[in-house]
Design a protein around this motif. Structure first.
Motif, PDB file in Angstrom:
ATOM      1  N   HIS A 167       0.970  -1.105  -0.041  1.00  0.00           N
ATOM      2  CA  HIS A 167       0.086   0.098   0.223  1.00  0.00           C
ATOM      3  C   HIS A 167       0.946   1.647  -0.008  1.00  0.00           C
ATOM      4  CE1 HIS A 167      -2.703   2.984   1.168  1.00  0.00           C
ATOM      5  NE2 HIS A 167      -3.808   2.345   1.142  1.00  0.00           N
ATOM      6  N   PRO A 168       0.638   2.176  -0.914  1.00  0.00           N
ATOM      7  CA  PRO A 168       1.384   3.315  -0.999  1.00  0.00           C
ATOM      8  C   PRO A 168       1.710   4.278   0.501  1.00  0.00           C
ATOM      9  CG  PRO A 168      -0.214   3.663  -2.241  1.00  0.00           C
ATOM     10  CD  PRO A 168      -0.405   2.322  -1.632  1.00  0.00           C
ATOM     11  N   ASP A 169       0.660   4.072   1.157  1.00  0.00           N
ATOM     12  CA  ASP A 169       0.967   4.822   2.266  1.00  0.00           C
ATOM     13  C   ASP A 169       1.742   3.890   3.544  1.00  0.00           C
ATOM     14  OD1 ASP A 169      -0.863   6.609   1.286  1.00  0.00           O
ATOM     15  OD2 ASP A 169      -2.712   6.171   2.463  1.00  0.00           O
ATOM     16  N   LEU A 170       2.017   2.963   3.187  1.00  0.00           N
ATOM     17  CA  LEU A 170       2.756   1.864   4.209  1.00  0.00           C
ATOM     18  C   LEU A 170       4.115   1.702   3.953  1.00  0.00           C
ATOM     19  CD1 LEU A 170      -0.166  -0.591   5.115  1.00  0.00           C
ATOM     20  CD2 LEU A 170       0.406   1.445   6.239  1.00  0.00           C
ATOM     21  N   LEU A 171       4.645   1.537   2.777  1.00  0.00           N
ATOM     22  CA  LEU A 171       5.973   1.326   2.350  1.00  0.00           C
ATOM     23  C   LEU A 171       6.418   2.205   1.311  1.00  0.00           C
ATOM     24  CD1 LEU A 171       5.923  -2.619   2.089  1.00  0.00           C
ATOM     25  CD2 LEU A 171       6.951  -1.117   4.022  1.00  0.00           C
ATOM     26  N   SER A 172       7.541   2.672   1.504  1.00  0.00           N
ATOM     27  CA  SER A 172       8.366   3.687   0.517  1.00  0.00           C
ATOM     28  C   SER A 172       9.039   3.066  -0.582  1.00  0.00           C
ATOM     29  CB  SER A 172       9.127   4.922   1.401  1.00  0.00           C
ATOM     30  OG  SER A 172      10.123   3.985   1.966  1.00  0.00           O
ATOM     31  N   LYS A 173       9.396   3.768  -1.410  1.00  0.00           N
ATOM     32  CA  LYS A 173      10.282   3.116  -2.452  1.00  0.00           C
ATOM     33  C   LYS A 173      11.569   2.915  -1.899  1.00  0.00           C
ATOM     34  CE  LYS A 173      12.218   4.491  -7.038  1.00  0.00           C
ATOM     35  NZ  LYS A 173      12.459   5.374  -8.102  1.00  0.00           N
TER      36      LYS A 173
END
Length: 218
Positions: A167-173
């Protein structure tokens, strides 16, 4: 000595073509999980006791009638290795002639080690880089346990699928790159990323996140 297998089952999919790629299987959803990932699409299976409990003998009777019609049986969850009688249950299903698949996040390395010689394929959920595990799972030292389990799996020679739900809010690039490096370091191959699915998730903040709506990825 008890003669009955004791395993808590919160659901049974009688036919699935997606729980073990390339196989037609029945999927047993074990009740209970020590982790509480916010994006979980089976949150009703997290509590140790659920509203629905299917007797083990009901599952066995169903499987006896499906011999020769299904390729295998997948133990999913929840977290199957939470069940103390998982090994016993797998042996009973294997004796019916089914191949055995297992879905796990690896929270119990010792129990995973017990059942690995009995399974034919493992779908292993790699949640995050080690340092971010506690944030994702809500459980202390979960990253250490998961990485021990991952090493056990890779050393076992059992076929596997390594996947990470993002989920883009939980793990960064940056965290995904760190995770890829950690998986590669221990010898993991074909690690794949799967996008968050709102189906079943009860976390409104994640479901309604504008980053999901816009299709933004880390």
């Amino acid at each position: 000595m008890r003669s009955l297998t004791e395993i808590r089952i919160g659901g049974l999919a009688r036919l699935s073509s997606c729980d073990w790629p390339g196989q037609l299987v029945a999927t047993i959803f074990c009740q209970g999980c020590p982790w509480a990932c916010r994006y979980c699409h089976n949150p009703h299976l997290i509590p140790a006791k659920g509203e629905t409990q299917i007797p083990w003998q009901t599952v066995v009777t169903f499987l006896e009638a499906r011999r020769g019609l299904l390729d295998g049986v997948v133990f999913s969850g929840g977290e199957p290795t939470l069940q103390p009688d998982l090994e016993r249950a797998i042996k009973q299903v294997k004796a019916l002639g089914f191949s055995i698949g297992l879905h796990t996040g690896g929270p119990y390395p010792g129990r995973l080690a017990q059942v690995l010689p009995l399974v034919d394929w493992v779908g292993f959920d790699v949640k995050a880089p080690r340092k971010a595990y506690d944030r994702i799972t809500g459980a202390r030292r979960s990253g250490d346990k998961a990485m021990r389990s991952l090493r056990l799996l890779l050393d076992s020679g059992v076929a596997y699928d390594l996947r990470t739900t993002v989920h883009p809010d939980l793990l960064s690039k940056e965290e995904l790159l760190e995770l890829a490096a950690e998986v590669s370091e221990v010898g993991g191959k074909d690690h794949r990323i799967q996008k968050f699915r709102p189906d079943g998730c009860t976390d409104e903040a994640l479901i309604n996140s504008p980053n999901v709506a816009l299709g933004i990825r880390p």
